[in-house]
Design a protein around this motif. Sequence first.
Motif, PDB file in Angstrom:
ATOM      1  N   VAL A 192     -14.757   2.005   2.014  1.00  0.00           N
ATOM      2  CA  VAL A 192     -14.316   1.052   0.997  1.00  0.00           C
ATOM      3  C   VAL A 192     -14.897   1.506  -0.340  1.00  0.00           C
ATOM      4  O   VAL A 192     -16.116   1.575  -0.503  1.00  0.00           O
ATOM      5  CB  VAL A 192     -14.780  -0.380   1.318  1.00  0.00           C
ATOM      6  CG1 VAL A 192     -14.348  -1.336   0.202  1.00  0.00           C
ATOM      7  CG2 VAL A 192     -14.215  -0.837   2.657  1.00  0.00           C
ATOM      8  N   ARG A 193     -14.007   1.837  -1.269  1.00  0.00           N
ATOM      9  CA  ARG A 193     -14.435   2.387  -2.556  1.00  0.00           C
ATOM     10  C   ARG A 193     -15.386   1.433  -3.276  1.00  0.00           C
ATOM     11  O   ARG A 193     -15.186   0.228  -3.282  1.00  0.00           O
ATOM     12  CB  ARG A 193     -13.217   2.638  -3.430  1.00  0.00           C
ATOM     13  CG  ARG A 193     -13.514   3.094  -4.853  1.00  0.00           C
ATOM     14  CD  ARG A 193     -13.732   4.569  -4.963  1.00  0.00           C
ATOM     15  NE  ARG A 193     -12.482   5.311  -4.845  1.00  0.00           N
ATOM     16  CZ  ARG A 193     -12.385   6.627  -5.106  1.00  0.00           C
ATOM     17  NH1 ARG A 193     -13.451   7.322  -5.484  1.00  0.00           N
ATOM     18  NH2 ARG A 193     -11.232   7.251  -4.952  1.00  0.00           N
ATOM     19  N   ARG A 194     -16.421   2.005  -3.869  1.00  0.00           N
ATOM     20  CA  ARG A 194     -17.317   1.234  -4.723  1.00  0.00           C
ATOM     21  C   ARG A 194     -17.656   2.080  -5.937  1.00  0.00           C
ATOM     22  O   ARG A 194     -17.428   3.293  -5.962  1.00  0.00           O
ATOM     23  CB  ARG A 194     -18.590   0.849  -3.986  1.00  0.00           C
ATOM     24  CG  ARG A 194     -19.512   2.009  -3.623  1.00  0.00           C
ATOM     25  CD  ARG A 194     -20.719   1.510  -2.864  1.00  0.00           C
ATOM     26  NE  ARG A 194     -21.668   2.574  -2.534  1.00  0.00           N
ATOM     27  CZ  ARG A 194     -22.688   2.948  -3.309  1.00  0.00           C
ATOM     28  NH1 ARG A 194     -22.873   2.351  -4.492  1.00  0.00           N
ATOM     29  NH2 ARG A 194     -23.508   3.901  -2.940  1.00  0.00           N
ATOM     30  N   ASP A 195     -18.192   1.441  -6.970  1.00  0.00           N
ATOM     31  CA  ASP A 195     -18.582   2.187  -8.153  1.00  0.00           C
ATOM     32  C   ASP A 195     -19.758   3.094  -7.819  1.00  0.00           C
ATOM     33  O   ASP A 195     -20.664   2.690  -7.074  1.00  0.00           O
ATOM     34  CB  ASP A 195     -18.978   1.239  -9.285  1.00  0.00           C
ATOM     35  CG  ASP A 195     -17.798   0.440  -9.824  1.00  0.00           C
ATOM     36  OD1 ASP A 195     -16.664   0.937  -9.723  1.00  0.00           O
ATOM     37  OD2 ASP A 195     -18.016  -0.681 -10.326  1.00  0.00           O
ATOM     38  N   ARG A 197      -8.524   3.131  -2.721  1.00  0.00           N
ATOM     39  CA  ARG A 197      -9.462   2.009  -2.678  1.00  0.00           C
ATOM     40  C   ARG A 197     -10.171   1.902  -1.339  1.00  0.00           C
ATOM     41  O   ARG A 197     -11.259   1.331  -1.242  1.00  0.00           O
ATOM     42  CB  ARG A 197      -8.753   0.680  -2.983  1.00  0.00           C
ATOM     43  CG  ARG A 197      -7.987   0.634  -4.277  1.00  0.00           C
ATOM     44  CD  ARG A 197      -8.736   1.247  -5.456  1.00  0.00           C
ATOM     45  NE  ARG A 197     -10.056   0.665  -5.659  1.00  0.00           N
ATOM     46  CZ  ARG A 197     -11.008   1.208  -6.396  1.00  0.00           C
ATOM     47  NH1 ARG A 197     -10.818   2.372  -6.972  1.00  0.00           N
ATOM     48  NH2 ARG A 197     -12.179   0.615  -6.535  1.00  0.00           N
ATOM     49  N   ARG A 198      -9.567   2.422  -0.298  1.00  0.00           N
ATOM     50  CA  ARG A 198     -10.193   2.326   1.025  1.00  0.00           C
ATOM     51  C   ARG A 198      -9.575   3.370   1.948  1.00  0.00           C
ATOM     52  O   ARG A 198      -8.579   4.003   1.610  1.00  0.00           O
ATOM     53  CB  ARG A 198     -10.042   0.916   1.610  1.00  0.00           C
ATOM     54  CG  ARG A 198      -8.625   0.499   1.879  1.00  0.00           C
ATOM     55  CD  ARG A 198      -8.506  -1.001   2.121  1.00  0.00           C
ATOM     56  NE  ARG A 198      -7.166  -1.384   2.525  1.00  0.00           N
ATOM     57  CZ  ARG A 198      -6.142  -1.467   1.703  1.00  0.00           C
ATOM     58  NH1 ARG A 198      -6.285  -1.177   0.418  1.00  0.00           N
ATOM     59  NH2 ARG A 198      -4.956  -1.831   2.151  1.00  0.00           N
ATOM     60  N   SER A 232      -7.252   6.422  -7.326  1.00  0.00           N
ATOM     61  CA  SER A 232      -6.437   5.275  -6.899  1.00  0.00           C
ATOM     62  C   SER A 232      -6.771   4.833  -5.479  1.00  0.00           C
ATOM     63  O   SER A 232      -6.452   3.702  -5.085  1.00  0.00           O
ATOM     64  CB  SER A 232      -4.943   5.633  -6.981  1.00  0.00           C
ATOM     65  OG  SER A 232      -4.650   6.743  -6.140  1.00  0.00           O
ATOM     66  N   ASP A 240       0.807  -1.215   0.000  1.00  0.00           N
ATOM     67  CA  ASP A 240       0.000   0.000   0.000  1.00  0.00           C
ATOM     68  C   ASP A 240       0.845   1.272   0.000  1.00  0.00           C
ATOM     69  O   ASP A 240       1.927   1.330   0.603  1.00  0.00           O
ATOM     70  CB  ASP A 240      -0.913   0.036   1.237  1.00  0.00           C
ATOM     71  CG  ASP A 240      -2.215  -0.718   1.020  1.00  0.00           C
ATOM     72  OD1 ASP A 240      -2.810  -0.567  -0.060  1.00  0.00           O
ATOM     73  OD2 ASP A 240      -2.624  -1.450   1.941  1.00  0.00           O
ATOM     74  N   THR A 282      -3.168   4.372  -2.299  1.00  0.00           N
ATOM     75  CA  THR A 282      -4.178   3.310  -2.349  1.00  0.00           C
ATOM     76  C   THR A 282      -5.058   3.303  -1.110  1.00  0.00           C
ATOM     77  O   THR A 282      -6.153   2.746  -1.123  1.00  0.00           O
ATOM     78  CB  THR A 282      -3.503   1.933  -2.465  1.00  0.00           C
ATOM     79  OG1 THR A 282      -2.604   1.749  -1.359  1.00  0.00           O
ATOM     80  CG2 THR A 282      -2.714   1.827  -3.768  1.00  0.00           C
ATOM     81  N   TYR A 289     -19.215   7.546  -3.344  1.00  0.00           N
ATOM     82  CA  TYR A 289     -17.882   7.009  -3.589  1.00  0.00           C
ATOM     83  C   TYR A 289     -17.617   5.663  -2.924  1.00  0.00           C
ATOM     84  O   TYR A 289     -16.815   4.875  -3.423  1.00  0.00           O
ATOM     85  CB  TYR A 289     -16.820   7.972  -3.049  1.00  0.00           C
ATOM     86  CG  TYR A 289     -16.842   9.348  -3.627  1.00  0.00           C
ATOM     87  CD1 TYR A 289     -16.302   9.607  -4.879  1.00  0.00           C
ATOM     88  CD2 TYR A 289     -17.374  10.421  -2.901  1.00  0.00           C
ATOM     89  CE1 TYR A 289     -16.298  10.896  -5.402  1.00  0.00           C
ATOM     90  CE2 TYR A 289     -17.368  11.707  -3.416  1.00  0.00           C
ATOM     91  CZ  TYR A 289     -16.829  11.940  -4.668  1.00  0.00           C
ATOM     92  OH  TYR A 289     -16.826  13.207  -5.180  1.00  0.00           O
ATOM     93  N   ALA A 290     -18.215   5.437  -1.761  1.00  0.00           N
ATOM     94  CA  ALA A 290     -17.745   4.325  -0.929  1.00  0.00           C
ATOM     95  C   ALA A 290     -18.837   3.756  -0.036  1.00  0.00           C
ATOM     96  O   ALA A 290     -19.839   4.423   0.247  1.00  0.00           O
ATOM     97  CB  ALA A 290     -16.584   4.814  -0.049  1.00  0.00           C
TER      98      ALA A 290
END
Length: 301
Positions: free
Chosen positions: A206-209, A145-146, A143, A48, A119, A178-179
Amino acid sequence: MSLLGPVEVRALAEKLNIRPTKKLGQNFVIDGGTVRRIVRAAEVTGEDVAIEIGPGLGSLTLALLPEVAKVVAVEIDPVLAGQLPLTATDMAPEHAGRLTVVHADALRVGPADLGAAPTVLVANLPYNVSVPVVLHLLAVLPSLRRGLVMVQAEVADRLAARPGSKIYGVPSVKAAWYADVRRAGPVGRNVFWPAPNVDSGLVSLVRRDPPKTSATREEVFKVIDAAFAQRRKTLRAALATWAGTAAAAEESLVKAGVDPSTRGEQLGVEDFARIAEHRASEHRASEHRASEHRASEHRRA
């Protein structure tokens, strides 16, 4: 590896002639167990790249350095930004090379400023700007992700609130764009120096679409802002200015499958996306008709 405790934090502050200020939201963590807990909860790995906002004297930074490939620490205070690499070299010499300090305002920072693509976000955020910082970073750093952030307890509750809750509002909906957001535990006041007047809490992201929609994020966020600007009003009334008229607002709501008598706190981010999408499509269709009319008039002329 050594971490900063109460003695070290106060000694550093005295050395730098620093008096923590409310303006910058400065409350320094003095408990090693707390920063270790944050790093564990963040579930970072050796691959990370962590971005830390407001590292201050380096309490959390020192706990992060052995666990990740790189730490990018963004600090607005020039004195603290200058001291942090020295503290890392002194207390974690074997890992100090992993640290990059960026002297900047986190609300203005972008990918080009960081020298690496983060990240994971791990931070004890300045409480006075915590929500804007989280939303800004999620927007400009794809970039990421969380994340795991420490914020004021009430802000943690609002960020993680679900539709139907009394505290559900603009931060809740925009973060959900976003998350997936959840509360990750409480933090007491006595782990800080100076001790704040409020409790703190951890928030996991936690990133999501984002919702699938033809509307842009900006278009959806305008609906969200309008819906909560007057919380006690029905959406038909609250969105009247946004749509142009109450009738236009009602039309957009009905087409989106939303009851016009509903209030904003009952809707999820997907609902707001549908409302924005229908209104945007109507707007584009109207512009297209106007363009065709102008073209027709030009041909006649």
